[in-house]
Each structure stands twice: as C-alpha cells, then as structure tokens.
Design a protein around this motif. Structure first.
Motif, PDB file in Angstrom:
ATOM      1  N   VAL A 121      25.252  30.069  53.577  1.00 22.48           N
ATOM      2  CA  VAL A 121      26.066  29.216  52.700  1.00 22.48           C
ATOM      3  C   VAL A 121      27.508  29.677  52.854  1.00 22.48           C
ATOM      4  O   VAL A 121      27.823  30.846  52.568  1.00 22.48           O
ATOM      5  CB  VAL A 121      25.605  29.316  51.235  1.00 22.48           C
ATOM      6  N   ALA A 183      24.182  24.862  46.748  1.00 25.28           N
ATOM      7  CA  ALA A 183      23.793  25.097  48.137  1.00 25.28           C
ATOM      8  C   ALA A 183      22.690  26.146  48.239  1.00 25.28           C
ATOM      9  O   ALA A 183      21.792  26.041  49.093  1.00 25.28           O
ATOM     10  CB  ALA A 183      25.016  25.529  48.951  1.00 25.28           C
ATOM     11  N   HIS A 186      19.557  24.361  47.372  1.00 25.01           N
ATOM     12  CA  HIS A 186      19.129  23.548  48.521  1.00 25.01           C
ATOM     13  C   HIS A 186      18.465  24.434  49.573  1.00 25.01           C
ATOM     14  O   HIS A 186      17.447  24.040  50.174  1.00 25.01           O
ATOM     15  CB  HIS A 186      20.339  22.835  49.113  1.00 25.01           C
ATOM     16  N   ARG A 187      19.020  25.625  49.798  1.00 24.61           N
ATOM     17  CA  ARG A 187      18.440  26.520  50.798  1.00 24.61           C
ATOM     18  C   ARG A 187      17.041  26.974  50.403  1.00 24.61           C
ATOM     19  O   ARG A 187      16.163  27.148  51.269  1.00 24.61           O
ATOM     20  CB  ARG A 187      19.350  27.738  51.002  1.00 24.61           C
ATOM     21  N   GLY A 193      21.250  26.591  55.170  1.00 28.60           N
ATOM     22  CA  GLY A 193      22.493  26.661  54.426  1.00 28.60           C
ATOM     23  C   GLY A 193      23.379  25.473  54.745  1.00 28.60           C
ATOM     24  O   GLY A 193      22.943  24.502  55.366  1.00 28.60           O
ATOM     25  N   GLN A 194      24.628  25.565  54.335  1.00 31.83           N
ATOM     26  CA  GLN A 194      25.567  24.493  54.630  1.00 31.83           C
ATOM     27  C   GLN A 194      26.986  24.936  54.319  1.00 31.83           C
ATOM     28  O   GLN A 194      27.217  25.976  53.695  1.00 31.83           O
ATOM     29  CB  GLN A 194      25.233  23.240  53.833  1.00 31.83           C
ATOM     30  N   VAL A 196      30.273  24.399  52.223  1.00 28.95           N
ATOM     31  CA  VAL A 196      30.755  23.867  50.952  1.00 28.95           C
ATOM     32  C   VAL A 196      32.282  23.920  50.996  1.00 28.95           C
ATOM     33  O   VAL A 196      32.863  24.998  51.142  1.00 28.95           O
ATOM     34  CB  VAL A 196      30.237  24.702  49.763  1.00 28.95           C
TER      35      VAL A 196
END
Length: 384
Positions: A121, A183, A186-187, A193-194, A196
């Motif tokens: 993340v 996030a 979501h993980r 991850g992503q 942000v």
C-alpha cells in the motif's frame, strides 16, 4: 505499545516530512502501527520550526511525530538507498509527500516498487496532483489562497485571512490515513495493495463542503462574511457585558428558546423572523435586538443560562481556556508520550483497542538502528 491496538503488526515506512504526511503516519502510529520515519541528514524541516520549543525541541515537530522511530538516510548514497529499500521491503505501507515524481530517480516511487511488491500500500501526497499542477510547491498557505478558502475568511470589507493553523495539511493527512485503512482492508480481501493518492487542493475543495457545493450545484460564489454563516442566523459572535459570546441557532425551536431566555419572546412572533430564510433575509434588523438583550450580563453567565435551556452558545476562549474546558468536562485532552512529554490526545477512542503513546517524538536518528536490527535489515554504519 500494547498488544491490544488496532494496527498491531502493520509496518509503515514514512518518507514524508513537514505536516500532512507526518500527521497521517502519527495517527497510524497511535493505533499501533510501527512507523519508521526516514529522514535526510538535515532532518525534517519542522525540527527547526521554532519558537515555541519544549526542552529545546520545536513543539511543531512534536505535534506530528510521536510513536515513531527516526532513521537517517541519504538516498544519494548507495548504502543508504539500499537500506531504505530494505526497510520498504519489510513494510506494509509507504507514505511520501515529495514533489510529484521526486522519488522516481531513486527507484522509490510506486511504479518502481509495485512489480516486486504487489501487496504494498503506497500513499502519495502532493500539493496539486501529478498533472499540470505537479510543479507547484505544496504549502498549506498556497492552498488556502488558491482554493478560495482565504477569500471566504475575514471581514466582509476587510482583507482575506488564513486559518489559524495549517488546516488543509491536517485534513489531507486525515484523508490519507482513511485511504490507507481502506487499502489495507482491500488487501485483506484481495491480497493486493494499491496506490493511494491525495493532494492538498482536492482535500481543501472537498473539506469546504457547503461552500464549494454552493458553486458546484448552484453557481453561487460564496462571499466573505466575517463570522456570519451564509445560511443560518443568528449564528455568530455577539457582544455581551464583557466578552464576546457565540450563539449558534440552527432551527426554529432553538430561536424561540433564545428569545425567551434573553427576555424578548416578542421576537418569536415577528413575521420577519418566523423561519430560517426570513431570519437570514432580515439579519440586519435582528442583530441589534439580540445585542441589546445581551448587554446586561457577561459571556460566562449567558453561556450557563443559554446552555441550560438548550440554546447552543459558547464564549470565545484562548487555546489554554479550550484545553481547561475540555478537562472540566472530562475529555482528558492531555496525555503523555513516552511517559514524559505532554501531548494533545488522539481524539479517537476504542472500546477494546485503545490508542497508546509509548514513544515520544524521536531525536534525529533515535530508535531507527535498533528497529533495523530487529528487522534484520542491512545495518547502518553511522547515525548522528
């Protein structure tokens, strides 16, 4: 740090400085995340934002950096860059607020890290996004000016004013912390991850809520009104026999109770003041009536009386008075970080996983090497 904290086990590599990023990571640290504050050899600029100071440390720095360890790294040095990458390799979250693209040359941007760390993340804070505003420095005062906030703050015929603190840095930090938590959630479900992204200008425009929505939906450009509210009246400070008193009437019932309490029940029957829109329209006629009614008592006496009958009101106080008032009503606003440093308490409370403050804001380099050793990262040979 207690084992019963919400973010126990989450490791954050904090590459941010000044306020928006550090405030975000401090909130995560308060909730149990292990935060490694990676600083240049010169340290976070806010270490030098003084006065005021407490025991020779800038209180500005202390306000956003508790519960962290400090690690001194110079990304231009190969060994230090390798250490930074080793820390990030063990982190769940990276937070940075370099100028857009500033970490790319070190391979510390999201695009460089994500292929090998798809579960990472990565939170990136900028002043004005990564497009045509990427070259602009992200200072809170600039955002207060460019967003329109200053144009709505101050006396109607006076000069614009800034807020009394870096409010959009703080609000951006709050938005970023919320994004990171989403996030991480979501993980948990997806394993990935992503990135942000937040920026000060977007956070400012969102945070001005009814003011920006007035233009977005109705084409209305809000004007500077001093302490008055564009949609409610009476909703501003009024003079009393001594100090100003804020009265915040939000509905007809509160207005009726106000009129009775100040001995002017006749105002309730006045057709000019019979509804919120009418009170707004005739505020110039209503204000002197309220001012005259308040003239024979002081702000503290009116506060007690109006509060007792359900009329929202408040005397205008100093920050010291505000903290003392919070103490009187049982909010316990002051806590200790590291058992010694007085700090303003995190406003969150949890019934099962309370926030904690075991670590005072670190000196430059304090605690970083010890944490590196525990993480089995390549050892740093030097620390100031």
């Amino acid at each position: 740090m207690s084992d019963q904290v919400p973010l126990q086990g989450v490791v954050v590599a904090d590459l941010s400085r000044i306020l928006a990023g550090p405030y975000c990571t401090m909130l995560l640290a308060d909730m149990g995340a292990t935060v490694i504050k990676i600083e240049s050899p010169d340290g976070d600029d806010t270490r030098r934002f003084a006065p005021p100071v407490h025991e020779d440390v800038a209180t500005y720095f202390q306000s956003a950096n508790r519960n962290k360890r400090s690690l001194v790294l110079d990304f231009a040095q190969a060994d230090d860059l390798a250490t930074a990458k080793a820390v990030i390799a063990r982190a769940d979250v990276v937070v940075e607020n370099f100028k857009a693209g500033g970490l790319r040359r070190f391979g510390l941007d999201y695009e460089s890290l994500a292929p090998d760390r798809p579960e990472l993340v990565y939170a990136s804070i900028t002043g004005f996004g990564t497009g045509d505003g990427a070259h602009l420095a992200g200072y809170d005062l600039m955002v207060q000016a460019l967003s329109g906030f200053m144009d709505t703050t101050g006396a109607q015929h006076g000069e614009p004013f800034r807020g009394g603190f870096a409010l959009f840095d703080v609000l951006t930090g709050l938005h970023t912390a919320l994004g990171i938590l989403a996030a991480l959630r979501h993980r948990e479900r997806s394993g990935t991850g992503q990135l942000v992204e937040t920026n000060l200008l977007s956070a400012a425009l969102s945070s001005m809520v009814n003011q920006t929505q007035a233009f977005a939906a109705a084409g209305v450009v809000p004007r500077r009104m001093g302490n008055q509210h564009p949609s409610l009246y009476p909703y501003e400070p009024f003079p009393t026999a001594d100090l100003p008193l804020v009265i915040a009437v939000g509905n007809d019932a509160q207005f009726a109770r106000l009129c009775v309490a100040v001995g002017r029940s006749d105002l309730v029957l006045d057709p000019r003041f019979a509804a919120p829109a009418l009170r707004n329209e005739h505020r110039d006629a209503l204000r002197p009536e309220i001012v005259a009614a308040l003239a024979d008592r002081g702000a503290a006496e009116w506060f007690d009386l109006l509060t007792s009958v359900g009329v929202p009101s408040a005397p205008i106080q100093t920050i010291e008075d505000g903290i003392r008032f919070a103490e009187r009503i049982g909010l316990e606003p002051i806590a200790l970080a590291g058992r010694t440093l007085p700090i303003v308490r995190n406003p969150l409370t949890f019934s099962q996983t309370p926030v904690d403050y075991p670590i005072a804001p670190p000196a430059l380099g304090e605690g970083g090497q010890e944490l590196l050793d525990r993480m089995s990262a390549p050892a740093k040979k030097r620390n100031p």
